[in-house]
Scaffold this active site. Sequence first.
Site, PDB file in Angstrom:
ATOM      1  N   SER A  76       9.958 -17.795  34.905  1.00  0.00           N
ATOM      2  CA  SER A  76       9.130 -19.504  34.369  1.00  0.00           C
ATOM      3  C   SER A  76       7.970 -19.118  35.062  1.00  0.00           C
ATOM      4  O   SER A  76       7.818 -20.246  34.760  1.00  0.00           O
ATOM      5  CB  SER A  76      10.481 -19.631  35.111  1.00  0.00           C
TER       6      SER A  76
ATOM      7  N   LYS B 198       4.150 -28.886  38.714  1.00  0.00           N
ATOM      8  CA  LYS B 198       5.677 -28.167  37.367  1.00  0.00           C
ATOM      9  C   LYS B 198       5.939 -30.077  38.202  1.00  0.00           C
ATOM     10  O   LYS B 198       6.440 -30.031  38.857  1.00  0.00           O
ATOM     11  CB  LYS B 198       5.753 -27.377  37.547  1.00  0.00           C
TER      12      LYS B 198
ATOM     13  N   SER C  66       9.497 -21.760  32.136  1.00  0.00           N
ATOM     14  CA  SER C  66      10.563 -22.780  31.770  1.00  0.00           C
ATOM     15  C   SER C  66       8.753 -23.261  32.615  1.00  0.00           C
ATOM     16  O   SER C  66       8.693 -24.745  31.661  1.00  0.00           O
ATOM     17  CB  SER C  66      11.850 -23.445  32.228  1.00  0.00           C
TER      18      SER C  66
END
EC number: 6.3.5.7
Length: 486
Positions: free
Chosen positions: A178, A79, A154
């Site tokens: 997330s 990420k 997210s």
Amino acid sequence: MTDLVKLTIAQSHKLLKDRKISSAELTKAHLERIEKLEPEIKAFMTVCPETALSQAEAADKAIKQGDIRPLTGIPMALKDVLCTKGIRTTCSSKMLENFVPPYNAHVVDKLAKEGAVLLGKTNMDEFAMGSSTENSAYFTTRNPWNTDKVPGGSSGGSAACVAASEAVFSLGSDTGGSIRQPASFCSVTGYKPSYGMVSRYGLVAFASSLDQIGPFTKDAMDCALVMNAIAGFDDRDSTSVPQTVPDFNSGLDGNIKGFKLGVPKEYFSQNMRPDITEKINDALGVLSGLGASIDREVSLPHTPYALAVYYILAPSEASANLSRYDGVKYGYSYNQTENMWEAMEKTRAKGFGSEVKRRIMIGTYALSAGYYDAWYVKAQKVRTLISQEFNNAFEKYDALITPTTPNLPFSIGEKLNDPFEMYMCDTCTIPINIAGLPAVSIPAGFVDGLPVGLQIIGKPFADQTIMRIAHAFQCATTWHKETPRL
């Protein structure tokens, strides 16, 4: 012939160890997959083919010399909230569009030591604030199961790239769901460790008392392999807990006979889709068939307050953490004025997106004089009550079972203009962050061709227990083996 991009970590490791494939071959297959699918899926912010092939070559040399670990030569993604030395780290924000960190996050160093191969950095909601990956300043990632739908957020890019077989595994961060929510939306295994189990050093902070790094994998066995690599104490992170790192693979024998599992009633609220409830009931039937006892009368009465608590505490911490982005030392800088204060104001106004600015304003308000006691302090008190309720429940149960989300993956743009509707996506995941508990989302079926996730919650630092339950469920089902047609 074996489809290399469909392999799990464990399967890839065996083939690499037996010298039936090379890391270079495995890496090239994933880079080709990325090149083919990225125009549609858009999971990656940055792809690093030269870095990946160089690391794959080094892995092959190590394997040839007999030096192979479970993640050696395995292609993975990170990420874009994790610092990578020499590789752009944007947090999917204009504020950090050209930021290249001078150091690695702790987990990045640990994966490098294991010999994992970095394919690239994945798209996300800006500064990890969102539930759909639509808040990225650059583009929206699409759900591999239906490209008209969001992948969740997210960490949407990290979930989507594993679901689309663009990477064998990935890392994300989880502040209020997330990792688990996009894992549910993309039908992969997504794990949020106990708070303090994995070092946050080098993770760009959103809410420091809630953030935790964890993996996306194709099954629970792979999840355990990644956790063995990244867990452990780090004195550079003040929230890292000096616990002995367990062997996460220990006890993954499919046997959960005698386990006591509780099902909190509050997680099946009025906004829960009945067809999701049906899938969770089916999953509970599987767990019962494996010999676990199921109690459906568990009550955690403060659960309905968790969303309000989160949206006071998380924005308050974000308000403080994001105050460092002023355009002076690094990141985006508005330089069309000679007035320092105007430059800082314009830098933040233009560098941050609307959702980030919304949360900064909420947090600043909650921390302001006259409101601190009424909002922030009160939220901390309710946080304690929520944690105490979980602790009481875990005196009776080995784990708690809930849906991961109250809804299915929704259409791109459907909730973008209604923040409250978007926030409601995380009602099942937020309480776990508030209490610092470990939790995993695993595939539990499909409704109208869209994935449903099952959430397994454990007591603090009982991470092995929920891994055992997840693995047992996957030994008895095949939902995690389903892949989207791309």
